[in-house]
Design a protein around this motif. Sequence first.
Motif, PDB file in Angstrom:
ATOM      1  N   ARG A  16       2.620   3.554  -4.840  1.00 10.92           N
ATOM      2  CA  ARG A  16       3.377   3.205  -3.631  1.00 10.92           C
ATOM      3  C   ARG A  16       2.833   3.945  -2.410  1.00 10.92           C
ATOM      4  O   ARG A  16       2.718   3.383  -1.335  1.00 10.92           O
ATOM      5  CB  ARG A  16       4.874   3.518  -3.833  1.00 10.92           C
ATOM      6  N   LEU A  17       2.497   5.215  -2.586  1.00 10.54           N
ATOM      7  CA  LEU A  17       1.925   5.988  -1.489  1.00 10.54           C
ATOM      8  C   LEU A  17       0.603   5.408  -1.025  1.00 10.54           C
ATOM      9  O   LEU A  17       0.314   5.336   0.181  1.00 10.54           O
ATOM     10  CB  LEU A  17       1.737   7.442  -1.882  1.00 10.54           C
TER      11      LEU A  17
ATOM     12  N   ARG B  43      -1.347   2.441   6.759  1.00 12.82           N
ATOM     13  CA  ARG B  43      -1.589   3.664   7.502  1.00 12.82           C
ATOM     14  C   ARG B  43      -1.408   3.392   8.996  1.00 12.82           C
ATOM     15  O   ARG B  43      -1.862   2.388   9.511  1.00 12.82           O
ATOM     16  CB  ARG B  43      -2.997   4.190   7.230  1.00 12.82           C
TER      17      ARG B  43
ATOM     18  N   GLN C 274      -0.412   2.323  -1.310  1.00 14.13           N
ATOM     19  CA  GLN C 274      -0.272   0.967  -0.791  1.00 14.13           C
ATOM     20  C   GLN C 274       0.386   0.916   0.594  1.00 14.13           C
ATOM     21  O   GLN C 274       0.355  -0.126   1.240  1.00 14.13           O
ATOM     22  CB  GLN C 274       0.540   0.099  -1.761  1.00 14.13           C
ATOM     23  N   ARG C 275       0.951   2.006   1.062  1.00 14.52           N
ATOM     24  CA  ARG C 275       1.582   2.020   2.372  1.00 14.52           C
ATOM     25  C   ARG C 275       0.542   1.804   3.457  1.00 14.52           C
ATOM     26  O   ARG C 275      -0.546   2.388   3.406  1.00 14.52           O
ATOM     27  CB  ARG C 275       2.272   3.370   2.631  1.00 14.52           C
TER      28      ARG C 275
END
Length: 96
Positions: free
Chosen positions: A89-90, A95, A92-93
């Motif tokens: 999840r981190l 930027r 795929q966020r």
Amino acid sequence: MRPALDRLQLIEHHLLGRPTPAEAAQWQLQQLTDPALAADTDAQQQLYRALHQAGRQQLRQELELIHSRFERQTRRRGWFQNATAHLRRLLQRPRP
């Protein structure tokens, strides 16, 4: 062929083959007049049943082994997926 093998072949033909109606009637008469043939036929039928049951039991054990291996792999994969879900999840966020 030896007489014992001929007899076994005859029994197998009537138990496993497709005897004609005339052969089946003759077979019934032979069993009534020859108690040893009837006993040998019964013993052969019991042997076939035992082999069939043993084969089913072996197949059941093999299927249970496959199932347990599949379950273990699925559980391991599930554990890994759960453990890395936060990281995915981190990553795929978007930027800023």
